[in-house]
Scaffold this motif. Structure first.
Motif, PDB file in Angstrom:
ATOM      1  N   LEU A  81      -5.940  25.801   9.545  1.00  0.00           N
ATOM      2  CA  LEU A  81      -4.545  26.219   9.729  1.00  0.00           C
ATOM      3  C   LEU A  81      -3.604  25.010   9.727  1.00  0.00           C
ATOM      4  N   PHE A  82      -4.016  23.923  10.389  1.00  0.00           N
ATOM      5  CA  PHE A  82      -3.218  22.695  10.388  1.00  0.00           C
ATOM      6  C   PHE A  82      -3.068  22.142   8.970  1.00  0.00           C
ATOM      7  N   VAL A  83      -4.157  22.113   8.222  1.00  0.00           N
ATOM      8  CA  VAL A  83      -4.113  21.625   6.837  1.00  0.00           C
ATOM      9  C   VAL A  83      -3.185  22.506   6.005  1.00  0.00           C
ATOM     10  N   LEU A  84      -3.283  23.820   6.177  1.00  0.00           N
ATOM     11  CA  LEU A  84      -2.439  24.736   5.413  1.00  0.00           C
ATOM     12  C   LEU A  84      -0.953  24.575   5.775  1.00  0.00           C
ATOM     13  N   VAL A  85      -0.671  24.460   7.054  1.00  0.00           N
ATOM     14  CA  VAL A  85       0.722  24.350   7.507  1.00  0.00           C
ATOM     15  C   VAL A  85       1.365  23.045   7.019  1.00  0.00           C
ATOM     16  N   THR A  86       0.604  21.973   6.946  1.00  0.00           N
ATOM     17  CA  THR A  86       1.159  20.676   6.554  1.00  0.00           C
ATOM     18  C   THR A  86       1.023  20.385   5.055  1.00  0.00           C
ATOM     19  N   PHE A  87       0.289  21.217   4.352  1.00  0.00           N
ATOM     20  CA  PHE A  87      -0.039  20.943   2.950  1.00  0.00           C
ATOM     21  C   PHE A  87       1.207  20.735   2.081  1.00  0.00           C
ATOM     22  N   LYS A  88       2.109  21.685   2.105  1.00  0.00           N
ATOM     23  CA  LYS A  88       3.280  21.639   1.222  1.00  0.00           C
ATOM     24  C   LYS A  88       4.137  20.402   1.489  1.00  0.00           C
ATOM     25  N   SER A  89       4.402  20.123   2.750  1.00  0.00           N
ATOM     26  CA  SER A  89       5.248  18.955   3.059  1.00  0.00           C
ATOM     27  C   SER A  89       4.533  17.647   2.716  1.00  0.00           C
ATOM     28  N   LEU A 119      -9.764   8.808   1.273  1.00  0.00           N
ATOM     29  CA  LEU A 119      -8.767   9.103   0.251  1.00  0.00           C
ATOM     30  C   LEU A 119      -7.435   9.557   0.841  1.00  0.00           C
ATOM     31  N   LEU A 120      -7.454  10.172   2.011  1.00  0.00           N
ATOM     32  CA  LEU A 120      -6.192  10.570   2.651  1.00  0.00           C
ATOM     33  C   LEU A 120      -5.290   9.361   2.893  1.00  0.00           C
ATOM     34  N   VAL A 121      -5.883   8.179   3.039  1.00  0.00           N
ATOM     35  CA  VAL A 121      -5.112   6.959   3.268  1.00  0.00           C
ATOM     36  C   VAL A 121      -4.946   6.149   1.982  1.00  0.00           C
ATOM     37  N   ILE A 122      -6.014   6.027   1.213  1.00  0.00           N
ATOM     38  CA  ILE A 122      -5.993   5.182   0.013  1.00  0.00           C
ATOM     39  C   ILE A 122      -5.284   5.871  -1.165  1.00  0.00           C
ATOM     40  N   LYS A 123      -5.609   7.134  -1.382  1.00  0.00           N
ATOM     41  CA  LYS A 123      -5.032   7.946  -2.469  1.00  0.00           C
ATOM     42  C   LYS A 123      -4.637   9.298  -1.877  1.00  0.00           C
ATOM     43  N   PRO A 124      -3.513   9.348  -1.166  1.00  0.00           N
ATOM     44  CA  PRO A 124      -3.156  10.553  -0.405  1.00  0.00           C
ATOM     45  C   PRO A 124      -3.149  11.857  -1.204  1.00  0.00           C
ATOM     46  N   LYS A 125      -2.654  11.845  -2.425  1.00  0.00           N
ATOM     47  CA  LYS A 125      -2.596  13.094  -3.200  1.00  0.00           C
ATOM     48  C   LYS A 125      -3.993  13.670  -3.402  1.00  0.00           C
ATOM     49  N   ILE A 126      -4.923  12.834  -3.809  1.00  0.00           N
ATOM     50  CA  ILE A 126      -6.305  13.282  -4.010  1.00  0.00           C
ATOM     51  C   ILE A 126      -6.920  13.685  -2.672  1.00  0.00           C
ATOM     52  N   GLY A 127      -6.670  12.888  -1.625  1.00  0.00           N
ATOM     53  CA  GLY A 127      -7.212  13.177  -0.301  1.00  0.00           C
ATOM     54  C   GLY A 127      -6.711  14.493   0.268  1.00  0.00           C
ATOM     55  N   MET A 187       0.853  -1.185   0.000  1.00  0.00           N
ATOM     56  CA  MET A 187       0.000   0.000   0.000  1.00  0.00           C
ATOM     57  C   MET A 187       0.892   1.240   0.000  1.00  0.00           C
ATOM     58  N   PHE A 188       0.550   2.191  -0.829  1.00  0.00           N
ATOM     59  CA  PHE A 188       1.335   3.415  -0.998  1.00  0.00           C
ATOM     60  C   PHE A 188       1.481   4.191   0.310  1.00  0.00           C
ATOM     61  N   PHE A 189       0.426   4.231   1.108  1.00  0.00           N
ATOM     62  CA  PHE A 189       0.429   4.989   2.361  1.00  0.00           C
ATOM     63  C   PHE A 189       1.591   4.584   3.268  1.00  0.00           C
ATOM     64  N   THR A 190       1.881   3.299   3.334  1.00  0.00           N
ATOM     65  CA  THR A 190       2.942   2.805   4.220  1.00  0.00           C
ATOM     66  C   THR A 190       4.327   3.221   3.750  1.00  0.00           C
ATOM     67  N   LYS A 191       4.469   3.641   2.504  1.00  0.00           N
ATOM     68  CA  LYS A 191       5.759   4.101   1.980  1.00  0.00           C
ATOM     69  C   LYS A 191       6.063   5.548   2.377  1.00  0.00           C
ATOM     70  N   LEU A 192       5.054   6.271   2.822  1.00  0.00           N
ATOM     71  CA  LEU A 192       5.249   7.662   3.224  1.00  0.00           C
ATOM     72  C   LEU A 192       6.027   7.723   4.534  1.00  0.00           C
ATOM     73  N   ASN A 193       6.738   8.828   4.747  1.00  0.00           N
ATOM     74  CA  ASN A 193       7.476   8.941   6.006  1.00  0.00           C
ATOM     75  C   ASN A 193       6.504   9.060   7.174  1.00  0.00           C
ATOM     76  N   ARG A 194       7.022   8.798   8.352  1.00  0.00           N
ATOM     77  CA  ARG A 194       6.189   8.734   9.568  1.00  0.00           C
ATOM     78  C   ARG A 194       5.445  10.045   9.820  1.00  0.00           C
ATOM     79  N   THR A 225       4.465  12.393   7.749  1.00  0.00           N
ATOM     80  CA  THR A 225       3.368  12.572   6.788  1.00  0.00           C
ATOM     81  C   THR A 225       2.206  11.642   7.114  1.00  0.00           C
ATOM     82  N   ARG A 226       2.513  10.394   7.449  1.00  0.00           N
ATOM     83  CA  ARG A 226       1.442   9.455   7.817  1.00  0.00           C
ATOM     84  C   ARG A 226       0.672   9.962   9.028  1.00  0.00           C
ATOM     85  N   ILE A 227       1.375  10.494  10.018  1.00  0.00           N
ATOM     86  CA  ILE A 227       0.707  11.031  11.213  1.00  0.00           C
ATOM     87  C   ILE A 227      -0.179  12.217  10.831  1.00  0.00           C
TER      88      ILE A 227
END
Length: 140
Positions: free
Chosen positions: A120-128, A65-73, A1-8, A10-12
């Protein structure tokens, strides 16, 4: 699963955002179960009723989608919370208080305040988040 390949980190972030979207889902679902779709109890314009009741279905899709297809989510969550805050901000400020009652207004609109903090949380974490998803998708 693609999600598990993301760094810790980002997954959090994505799990926290997914959880917040599911909390929103529960809030809308609870309202609909208690009051029905497009309830007169909203005391709001018809468009607002459609918007809020529609989030009952859209929020859980974004959460999944945040878990299954993170980019779209990530993009979907960003769009939903941005529009939601803008929409609710306009509706809440049509009854804007004078300065003597501002603290009462804030406590009476605590849900909007929570949404603003989530935005604000979504905006702050969006780019990374987007950067990490792009890097891992290139590696796959």
């Amino acid at each position: 699963m693609f999600f598990t390949k993301l760094n810790r980190k980002t997954r959090i972030f994505l799990i926290l955002q997914s959880t917040a979207m599911l909390i929103g889902t529960m809030a809308h679902l609870t309202w609909v179960i208690k009051n029905g779709f497009l309830s007169v109890n909203y005391h709001a314009p018809v468009f607002a009723k459609f918007f809020w009741d529609g989030l009952t279905f859209v929020d859980p899709i974004a959460a999944i989608l945040l878990v299954i297809k993170p980019k779209i989510g990530i993009w979907m969550t960003f769009i939903i919370i941005t529009v939601d805050v803008f929409h609710n901000f306009i509706l809440c400020f049509r009854n804007a208080p004078d300065s003597n009652y501002f603290s009462y207004w804030i406590t009476g609109n605590w849900m909007l305040m929570c949404q603003i903090f989530f935005l604000l949380f979504v905006l702050v974490t969006f780019k990374s988040n987007i950067k990490e998803v792009k890097i891992k998708s290139l590696e796959s």
